[in-house]
Enzyme design. Structure first.
Site, short mmCIF file in Angstrom:
data_model
loop_
_atom_site.label_atom_id
_atom_site.label_comp_id
_atom_site.label_asym_id
_atom_site.label_seq_id
_atom_site.Cartn_x
_atom_site.Cartn_y
_atom_site.Cartn_z
N ASP A 201 7.92 6.95 -14.98
CA ASP A 201 8.34 6.59 -13.83
C ASP A 201 9.20 5.23 -13.99
O ASP A 201 8.81 4.41 -13.05
CB ASP A 201 7.12 6.46 -12.88
N LYS B 174 -5.30 -3.73 -7.95
CA LYS B 174 -4.86 -2.41 -7.61
C LYS B 174 -6.19 -1.44 -7.63
O LYS B 174 -6.96 -1.15 -8.51
CB LYS B 174 -3.96 -1.99 -8.78
N GLN C 83 0.73 -1.21 0.08
CA GLN C 83 0.06 0.08 -0.05
C GLN C 83 0.83 1.38 0.12
O GLN C 83 2.02 1.45 0.48
CB GLN C 83 -0.93 0.11 1.23
#
Length: 439
Positions: free
Chosen positions: A276, A176, A149
Site C-alpha cells: 500500500d 492507532k 479517522q
C-alpha cells in the site's frame, strides 16, 4: 439436509484456498499441506450464503484459534462494499480514492468476488479527550485529541500518564485504534515479527545507514472487548499535508524515493511486502525533514514465508483495497503481491508527485486502468512522455521505471543499484540525502 450439506461442502472445496501460498484446500483442512500454515477459521453463515456485509471480523464471531494465524488477515479481507453483486450492477463506478477492485466487470474479478466473501466489522466509536488506555505492559496513556479517522481506524495524539513532560510535544505519541480482529491485527503481527526495534537497529548498523524510516511501536493493547490499539512515537506530518496540493521538485522526489527504497529493502529482506505504497502512508518528521517514514502496514503480506517465494497465479487471491492509481499490475490481476509490486507502486507515486499526471487518473473502471498500466509498463518512454507532456522528462525516472518493468515476479531487485542511480541524479541536481527535503 444432507443434500444441502453436500452442496456447501462442494462450495468450500471449489473456492477455499490457503491464504499464504494459494493451494486449493478441502473444507476440513486445518493446515495447508503445501506450506504448513494454519488455515483461518470460516466466518458466520451469512458469508457462506453470499450476503452483503461490511469488512473485518467481529470479535464475537471469531474462533480463538484464528487469533494465532499471522497470515490469515493478509488475503481474506476486502473492503465491505465488495459484496456479491448481480450482473447488472457489476459495471457501476468504483470509489476513486479508495476502491475494491473486486467490483470490476471482468470475469476474473467476478470469480474473485465469489471466492473471497466480505467479513463483519465492528462499528467504531470515537474516544473522548482524557480517555485512559492501558497497554499490555501496564503503561497508561491519555487521549489528547483525534488526529484522523477512516471507516476502519482512528488515530489519536496521546501522552503517557505520569510523564514529566506530559505537556510537551517531546512526549507526544500516536495511538492507532481499530476493530480487534480487523486489519490492525495484521499490522501488529508485522511489527512484532519483522520490525522489532532491535532488528531495525541491527539492520541500520549492518547497512551503515544513518536512519531507517520504520515507525517504532511503543506498545499495544486492547480497549473493551472490541478494539485493538497500537502506540507509536510521533513521526510528524503525512506527505499530502506537507505538499498541500503542490507538485514536488525532481530533487525532492529523488530524495524521498531513496529513503523509501531503504525501507522497502528492509521489509522485503524480512519476507514481507508493504502492498500500500502511497503518499498518505509517508510521513516527514517535523523539524528534521531528512527523516522519511513509511507507515500503514495493515496490508503487509508475507510473500516469502520461510524463504520460499509464493507462486505466481492470477485470480487466486482477493484483490486488495487501495488507491486505484497506485496499486500494482499484480494486484489488478489477483496475484499475490511481490517485491516488484511495491517498487511499481513507488514508481507511480514518483510520477504523480512530480508531474501530477498519470494516464489512468481520470478512469474509474479497474479493468481499463489495468489495461493502461500494462500498456505503459510495456512502453516506459511513452509513459514518461504522457506524464511530462511538453517538459523534458527525467532520465532518473526512466532508469528506475525501466528497471522495475523488467523485474520478474520472484526476482530480487537490485536495491543498491537503484538507489545509487537515484542518488547520483540527486547529486547532479545539487541535492544530498543529508540535507532537508525541499517542498
Amino acid at each position: 439436509m444432507e443434500a444441502s450439506n453436500l452442496h456447501w461442502t462442494k462450495q468450500r472445496v471449489t473456492f477455499r484456498f490457503c491464504p499464504q501460498c494459494g493451494t486449493k484446500l478441502q473444507s476440513d483442512f486445518k493446515f495447508c499441506p503445501s506450506c504448513g500454515k494454519k488455515i483461518p477459521c470460516s466466518a458466520d453463515p451469512s458469508e457462506r450464503e453470499g450476503t452483503s456485509a461490511p469488512t473485518n471480523i467481529s470479535p464475537s464471531k471469531v474462533d480463538e484459534a484464528c487469533k494465532d494465524s499471522i497470515d490469515s488477515q493478509d488475503s481474506t479481507e476486502v473492503r465491505g462494499k465488495a459484496r456479491l453483486l448481480p450482473p447488472v450492477e457489476q459495471g457501476e463506478k468504483s470509489d476513486k480514492a479508495t476502491v475494491d477492485i473486486a467490483t470490476g466487470s471482468s470475469p476474473k474479478s467476478k470469480a474473485l468476488s465469489k471466492a473471497k466473501k466480505p467479513k463483519h466489522t465492528v462499528a467504531l466509536e470515537t474516544l473522548e479527550n482524557g480517555t485512559e488506555m492501558t497497554d499490555m505492559t501496564g503503561r497508561k496513556w491519555t487521549v489528547m485529541q483525534l488526529l484522523s479517522q477512516s471507516m476502519t481506524e482512528f488515530v489519536y495524539q496521546v501522552v503517557e500518564k505520569g510523564s514529566k513532560k506530559s505537556s510537551s510535544s517531546e512526549s507526544s505519541y500516536i495511538l492507532k485504534m481499530g476493530a480487534k480482529d480487523g486489519r490492525i491485527f495484521n499490522e501488529q503481527n508485522f511489527l512484532q515479527r519483522a520490525a522489532r526495534p532491535s532488528s531495525v537497529k541491527k539492520w541500520i548498523k549492518q547497512q551503515n545507514m544513518d536512519l531507517l524510516g520504520i515507525p517504532s511501536c511503543a506498545g499495544f493493547g486492547f480497549y473493551t472487548d472490541s478494539y485493538r490499539f497500537l502506540i507509536f512515537s510521533s513521526i510528524g506530518q503525512s506527505l499530502p499535508s506537507v505538499m498541500q496540493d503542490k507538485l514536488l521538485p525532481e530533487k525532492t522526489v529523488l530524495h524521498l524515493t531513496c529513503r523509501l527504497l531503504d525501507v522497502l529493502h528492509y521489509i522485503h529482506s524480512n519476507e514481507y511486502v508493504h502492498c500500500d505504497v502511497k503518499a498518505e502512508n509517508i510521513y516527514i518528521l517535523s523539524g528534521q525533514a531528512t527523516q522519511v517514514y513509511l507507515v500503514g502496514y495493515s496490508h503487509a503480506f508475507r510473500y516469502c514465508p520461510s524463504g520460499q517465494h509464493v507462486e505466481y497465479s492470477e485470480g487466486r487471491r482477493a484483490l486488495p483495497e487501495g488507491s486505484l492509481d497506485f496499486i500494482s499490475l499484480d494486484a489488478h490481476k489477483g496475484v499475490a503481491q511481490s517485491r516488484r509490486s511495491d517498487l511499481q507502486s513507488l514508481g507511480y507515486c514518483m510520477l504523480h508527485w512530480h508531474t501530477g499526471v498519470l494516464p489512468w487518473s481520470t478512469l474509474t473502471n479497474p479493468d481499463k486502468v489495468a489495461a493502461l498500466k500494462q500498456r505503459y509498463m510495456d512502453d516506459v518512454p511513452a509513459l514518461l512522455s504522457h506524464c511530462f507532456g511538453q517538459k523534458r522528462d527525467s532520465s532518473a525516472f526512466l532508469s528506475y521505471l525501466t528497471a522495475v518493468a523488467n523485474l520478474q515476479y520472484t526476482e530480487q531487485p537490485n536495491y543498491s543499484e537503484l538507489r545509487a542511480k537515484l542518488s547520483a541524479a540527486l547529486s547532479q541536481l545539487s541535492g544530498h540525502l543529508d540535507e532537508p527535503l525541499v517542498f
